[in-house]
Design a protein around this motif. Structure first.
Motif, PDB file in Angstrom:
ATOM      1  N   ILE A  71     -30.648 -48.533  -6.165  1.00 20.30           N
ATOM      2  CA  ILE A  71     -30.558 -49.267  -7.439  1.00 20.30           C
ATOM      3  C   ILE A  71     -29.502 -50.367  -7.318  1.00 20.30           C
ATOM      4  O   ILE A  71     -29.738 -51.506  -7.733  1.00 20.30           O
ATOM      5  CB  ILE A  71     -30.227 -48.317  -8.608  1.00 20.30           C
ATOM      6  N   LEU A  72     -28.338 -50.053  -6.754  1.00 23.00           N
ATOM      7  CA  LEU A  72     -27.281 -51.055  -6.576  1.00 23.00           C
ATOM      8  C   LEU A  72     -27.770 -52.241  -5.753  1.00 23.00           C
ATOM      9  O   LEU A  72     -27.470 -53.388  -6.069  1.00 23.00           O
ATOM     10  CB  LEU A  72     -26.055 -50.431  -5.896  1.00 23.00           C
ATOM     11  N   HIS A  73     -28.537 -51.941  -4.715  1.00 27.16           N
ATOM     12  CA  HIS A  73     -29.094 -53.009  -3.880  1.00 27.16           C
ATOM     13  C   HIS A  73     -29.977 -53.932  -4.726  1.00 27.16           C
ATOM     14  O   HIS A  73     -29.884 -55.160  -4.618  1.00 27.16           O
ATOM     15  CB  HIS A  73     -29.874 -52.408  -2.712  1.00 27.16           C
ATOM     16  N   LEU A  74     -30.816 -53.354  -5.564  1.00 27.36           N
ATOM     17  CA  LEU A  74     -31.671 -54.150  -6.461  1.00 27.36           C
ATOM     18  C   LEU A  74     -30.840 -55.025  -7.397  1.00 27.36           C
ATOM     19  O   LEU A  74     -31.147 -56.201  -7.606  1.00 27.36           O
ATOM     20  CB  LEU A  74     -32.524 -53.229  -7.341  1.00 27.36           C
ATOM     21  N   LEU A  75     -29.806 -54.427  -7.977  1.00 25.45           N
ATOM     22  CA  LEU A  75     -28.951 -55.152  -8.918  1.00 25.45           C
ATOM     23  C   LEU A  75     -28.232 -56.308  -8.236  1.00 25.45           C
ATOM     24  O   LEU A  75     -28.103 -57.397  -8.806  1.00 25.45           O
ATOM     25  CB  LEU A  75     -27.958 -54.194  -9.581  1.00 25.45           C
ATOM     26  N   GLU A  76     -27.752 -56.084  -7.025  1.00 29.29           N
ATOM     27  CA  GLU A  76     -27.089 -57.151  -6.263  1.00 29.29           C
ATOM     28  C   GLU A  76     -28.073 -58.265  -5.931  1.00 29.29           C
ATOM     29  O   GLU A  76     -27.754 -59.444  -6.047  1.00 29.29           O
ATOM     30  CB  GLU A  76     -26.472 -56.580  -4.981  1.00 29.29           C
ATOM     31  N   GLU A  77     -29.273 -57.864  -5.524  1.00 35.34           N
ATOM     32  CA  GLU A  77     -30.327 -58.827  -5.181  1.00 35.34           C
ATOM     33  C   GLU A  77     -30.647 -59.742  -6.367  1.00 35.34           C
ATOM     34  O   GLU A  77     -30.855 -60.938  -6.201  1.00 35.34           O
ATOM     35  CB  GLU A  77     -31.571 -58.029  -4.775  1.00 35.34           C
TER      36      GLU A  77
END
Length: 192
Positions: A71-77
């Motif tokens: 989820i964090l990866h998605l948010l950063e993206e």
């Protein structure tokens, strides 16, 4: 403000927030709808509104930390800087709390601290209290324990059924949540 909305179900609060953003009532952009439920109606709503959406379940991962890492990866993206929970039925873990301190809000269908948890409306109805309400609060590591931002009371009458009480609560939620989000964004922009 680049907003991600997390939801697990129907998505009526997501819908009213998305419509308020689209109408220019909220100075922000919903750049992601995330759902932990691949069958959630909220995904159809996001599709109809043209909002990017992603769904995966914690069951797809061996550990909650890996799930939250994805989820964090998605948010950063998506360069998200604020998270709105709209019927997201999971506790937010330490990775997200640390990455978004005081940048995650939730709406709960009771006057917190009364009736926290999954069944706020039902619990208030079954307790035969004379009033309940809606609370918007910042998310912390507890269950509906974060600092309260706004609350509004809803009177429970003798004629109310569980269904009529749910309708009254949803009417308040659909008005209050966009108003509160608008104020939060305006206050953050003033301080920036």
């Amino acid at each position: 403000m680049r907003i991600a909305v997390f939801a697990s179900g129907n998505g009526s609060n997501f819908q009213v927030i998305a419509e308020a953003v689209k109408a220019g009532k909220i100075d922000g952009e919903i750049v992601l709808l995330f759902s932990d439920n691949k069958q959630a109606k909220v995904l159809e709503r996001a599709e109809q509104l043209g909002i990017p959406h992603v769904s995966f379940s914690p069951k797809d991962f061996s550990e909650k930390s890996i799930y939250e890492g994805e989820i964090l990866h998605l948010l950063e993206e998506k360069k998200v800087n604020f998270i709105v929970l709209a019927g997201y039925m999971r506790l937010i873990g330490p990775a997200l709390l640390e990455a978004f301190p005081e940048k995650i809000i939730n709406i709960h269908p009771s006057l917190l601290p009364q009736f926290p948890g999954l069944h706020g409306i039902r619990d208030a109805y079954e307790a035969r209290v004379k009033e309940t309400g809606v609370t918007v609060h910042y998310v912390d590591k507890g269950v509906d324990t974060g600092p309260i931002i706004a609350q509004e009371r809803v009177i429970i009458t003798e004629d109310d059924t569980m269904s009529s009480l749910e309708d009254k609560i949803h009417q308040v939620e659909h008005r209050l949540y966009p108003e509160v989000l608008k104020k939060i964004i305006e206050n953050r922009e003033r301080r920036a």
